[in-house]
Design a protein around this motif. Structure first.
Motif, short mmCIF file in Angstrom:
data_model
loop_
_atom_site.label_atom_id
_atom_site.label_comp_id
_atom_site.label_asym_id
_atom_site.label_seq_id
_atom_site.Cartn_x
_atom_site.Cartn_y
_atom_site.Cartn_z
N ARG A 83 3.20 7.29 -0.79
CA ARG A 83 3.62 6.19 0.09
C ARG A 83 2.63 5.04 0.05
NH1 ARG A 83 7.24 8.57 4.33
NH2 ARG A 83 7.62 10.63 3.46
N CYS A 84 3.11 3.85 0.39
CA CYS A 84 2.22 2.70 0.44
C CYS A 84 2.77 1.70 1.46
CB CYS A 84 2.10 2.05 -0.93
SG CYS A 84 0.86 0.74 -0.95
N ASN A 85 1.86 0.95 2.08
CA ASN A 85 2.28 -0.08 3.02
C ASN A 85 2.43 -1.45 2.35
OD1 ASN A 85 -0.49 -0.10 2.59
ND2 ASN A 85 -1.00 -0.81 4.63
N PHE A 86 2.14 -1.54 1.03
CA PHE A 86 2.37 -2.77 0.26
C PHE A 86 3.57 -2.55 -0.66
CE2 PHE A 86 -2.14 -4.89 0.05
CZ PHE A 86 -2.22 -4.87 1.43
N ARG A 87 4.09 -3.64 -1.17
CA ARG A 87 5.19 -3.56 -2.14
C ARG A 87 4.89 -4.48 -3.33
NH1 ARG A 87 5.87 0.30 -0.12
NH2 ARG A 87 7.64 1.28 0.90
N CYS A 88 3.71 -4.29 -3.94
CA CYS A 88 3.34 -5.11 -5.10
C CYS A 88 4.46 -5.00 -6.14
CB CYS A 88 2.04 -4.62 -5.70
SG CYS A 88 0.72 -4.41 -4.48
N GLY A 89 4.92 -6.13 -6.63
CA GLY A 89 6.08 -6.13 -7.52
C GLY A 89 5.83 -5.38 -8.82
N TYR A 90 4.57 -5.30 -9.25
CA TYR A 90 4.26 -4.63 -10.52
C TYR A 90 4.14 -3.12 -10.36
CZ TYR A 90 -0.44 -5.29 -8.51
OH TYR A 90 -1.51 -5.31 -7.66
N CYS A 91 4.25 -2.63 -9.11
CA CYS A 91 4.02 -1.20 -8.87
C CYS A 91 5.15 -0.57 -8.04
CB CYS A 91 2.68 -1.05 -8.15
SG CYS A 91 2.25 0.63 -7.72
N MET A 92 5.43 -1.12 -6.86
CA MET A 92 6.48 -0.58 -6.00
C MET A 92 7.41 -1.70 -5.55
SD MET A 92 4.31 2.12 -3.64
CE MET A 92 5.72 3.02 -2.98
N PRO A 93 8.18 -2.26 -6.47
CA PRO A 93 9.03 -3.39 -6.10
C PRO A 93 9.98 -3.03 -4.96
CG PRO A 93 9.61 -2.53 -8.28
CD PRO A 93 8.34 -1.86 -7.88
N THR A 148 -8.24 1.70 -3.24
CA THR A 148 -7.43 1.36 -2.07
C THR A 148 -6.99 -0.09 -2.13
OG1 THR A 148 -7.49 1.08 0.35
CG2 THR A 148 -9.60 0.92 -0.79
N ASN A 149 -5.90 -0.39 -1.41
CA ASN A 149 -5.50 -1.80 -1.30
C ASN A 149 -6.32 -2.51 -0.22
OD1 ASN A 149 -4.30 -1.17 1.21
ND2 ASN A 149 -2.25 -0.97 0.34
N GLY A 150 -7.18 -1.80 0.46
CA GLY A 150 -8.13 -2.42 1.38
C GLY A 150 -7.58 -2.70 2.76
N GLY A 199 -3.36 6.78 -5.00
CA GLY A 199 -2.03 7.02 -4.47
C GLY A 199 -1.02 6.22 -5.27
N GLY A 200 -0.02 5.79 -4.58
CA GLY A 200 0.20 5.28 -3.24
C GLY A 200 -1.08 4.74 -2.61
N GLU A 201 -1.03 4.57 -1.33
CA GLU A 201 -2.23 4.07 -0.64
C GLU A 201 -2.95 5.27 0.00
OE1 GLU A 201 -4.22 1.62 -0.56
OE2 GLU A 201 -5.35 2.65 0.98
FE1 SF4 Z 1 0.68 0.04 -3.11
FE2 SF4 Z 1 -1.42 0.04 -4.69
FE3 SF4 Z 1 1.03 0.09 -5.73
FE4 SF4 Z 1 0.23 -2.12 -4.53
S1 SF4 Z 1 -0.66 -1.21 -6.37
S2 SF4 Z 1 2.21 -1.12 -4.22
S3 SF4 Z 1 -1.07 -1.33 -2.94
S4 SF4 Z 1 0.12 1.68 -4.53
#
Ligand code: SF4
Ligand code: SAM
Ligand code: SF4
Length: 377
Positions: free
Chosen positions: A54-64, A138-140, A105-107
């Motif tokens: 799981r992650c609280n971000f939705r970076c387009g290159y990773c978890m669009p 981490t995404n910090g 992760g994920g985060e």
């Molecule tokens: Fe989340 Fe990290 Fe992927 Fe960004 S790069 S969506 S912060 S797991």
């Protein structure tokens, strides 16, 4: 309207059963260094452990967002390895030569009480009695709150991902409107609690955040944090990767050197993924990670353990080796150890080196790949 993107996860999660056990424990190494070596002679020294998908971000290159939306099925809690299971596996890996552990992760900071896992890992020792090198990526976003507890538990270093200094660009990239100031506060908290020097990873996407290369370099110069530029990779099956969005590291170096002259540095360790560059005026260094334009498979010594206990031998692997049935089926440590040894000794993965060939085969169906948020970066 764009065509909907394929959701590939369920297939990748099927994985592969662990291979049949060898009759006797394979000898450690074979190259006289006590390490396990794969078919290309690469030692196993580094284990990346994903603690959540799981992650609280939705970076387009990773978890669009359009794929990882409210209907997306994350792993149920019971499928996740427990901290005890992770620590047990890490101890077995350490017996066979692993020296570095990286939680990801994920985060990873979303996993409840992650510092308790750090404490368990910090108690592990190599056969020579040395502690392992434990780091976390981490995404910090939660780092300011967590840095002290993580350092107290025995974490040594953190890597923070940060793709822009400009608040508007950063909010667009994380796609959940998260402010850059909170990540910068996390980096400062990590430095202040002894988790430094903090490495800051910036994925560069041409036309999206390449205008942030110089502002980021300017900001982190002389702070003790080491900024590293990562080429946008074709990991997973959901980010719609295109080669023309990759900004080669050589161009990053050129752009920075035009304002701040750079001097190449020697690698400090074999298997180091980043090329290092010092500012000629002595104000610190930067790194470039050129996974696309300069493959480093020849000395890739990393294995990856997924959140639910599958062992992946390459970031681009389609399948993992499922260790959970052994863990939960009463297998002893010797069985785990010989299984891991057999898996690593069969490894011949070198996706990045072969990328050009895959591209040439564009007419063939693309191999299915696991998502980075599932096995960790
Ligand atoms: Fe989340 Fe990290 Fe992927 Fe960004 S790069 S969506 S912060 S797991
Ligand atoms: N959530 C944490 C974070 O972002 O740091 C840890 C997991 S994240 C998958 C690990 C690293 O992978 C991050 O530095 C992220 O920027 C990087 N990453 C994810 N997708 C990528 C891609 N397509 N190309 C290059 N790097 C990528
Ligand atoms: Fe290692 Fe696979 Fe990346 Fe090559 S492509 S460096 S083998 S993870």
């Amino acid at each position: 309207m764009n065509a909907p993107r394929e959701i590939a996860i369920p297939v990748e999660r099927i994985g592969r059963a662990a291979p049949a056990l060898p009759a006797a424990l394979p000898p450690a190494g074979g190259q006289g260094d006590g390490l396990l070596h794969d078919r290309l002679g690469r030692p196993l020294t580094d284990l990346r452990i994903s603690v959540t998908d799981r992650c609280n971000f939705r970076c387009g290159y990773c978890m669009p967002k359009e794929v990882f939306d409210k209907d997306y099925r994350y792993l149920p809690h019971g499928a996740l390895l427990s901290f005890e299971e992770i620590a047990r596996l890490a101890a077995v890996f350490a017996r066979r030569g692993v020296r570095k552990l990286r939680l990801t992760g994920g985060e990873p900071l979303l996993r409840k009480n992650i510092e308790a896992l750090v404490a368990q890992l910090a108690a592990l020792r190599t056969p020579a009695g040395e502690p392992l090198d434990i780091a976390l990526t981490t995404n910090g976003s939660l780092l300011a709150r967590k840095a002290q507890a993580l350092a107290a538990a025995g974490l040594r270093r953190v890597t923070v991902s940060l793709d822009a200094l400009d608040d508007a660009v950063f909010r667009r990239m994380n796609d959940v409107d998260f402010p850059v100031a909170d990540v910068l506060a996390g980096i400062e908290a990590a430095q202040a609690t002894g988790l430094g020097p903090v490495k800051v990873n910036m994925v560069v996407k041409r036309g999206v955040n390449d205008g942030q290369i110089l502002p980021m370099a300017r900001h982190f110069r002389g702070t003790g944090s080491v900024l590293r530029f990562i080429e946008y990779m074709d990991v997973g099956a959901t980010n719609g990767w295109r080669m023309d969005e990759v900004l080669p590291s050589a161009e990053v170096v050129q752009r920075i050197a035009a304002d701040f002259p750079l001097v190449p540095l020697e690698a400090t360790a074999p298997g180091e993924t980043a090329q290092r560059w010092a500012y000629a005026d002595g104000d610190g260094e930067i790194g470039t990670i050129s996974s696309v334009t300069r493959a480093f498979c020849h000395d890739c010594s990393r294995a990856r353990l997924s959140t639910e206990g599958r062992l992946y031998l390459c970031l681009f692997a389609g399948q993992g080796h499922d260790l959970k049935p052994l863990l939960r089926g009463g297998a002893g440590d010797d069985v785990l150890e010989s299984t891991i040894a057999a898996i690593w000794q069969g490894r011949a993965d070198r996706y990045s080196e072969l990328r050009a060939l895959h591209a040439a085969d564009a007419g063939l169906p693309a191999p299915r790949r696991v998502e980075m948020s599932y096995i960790g970066g």
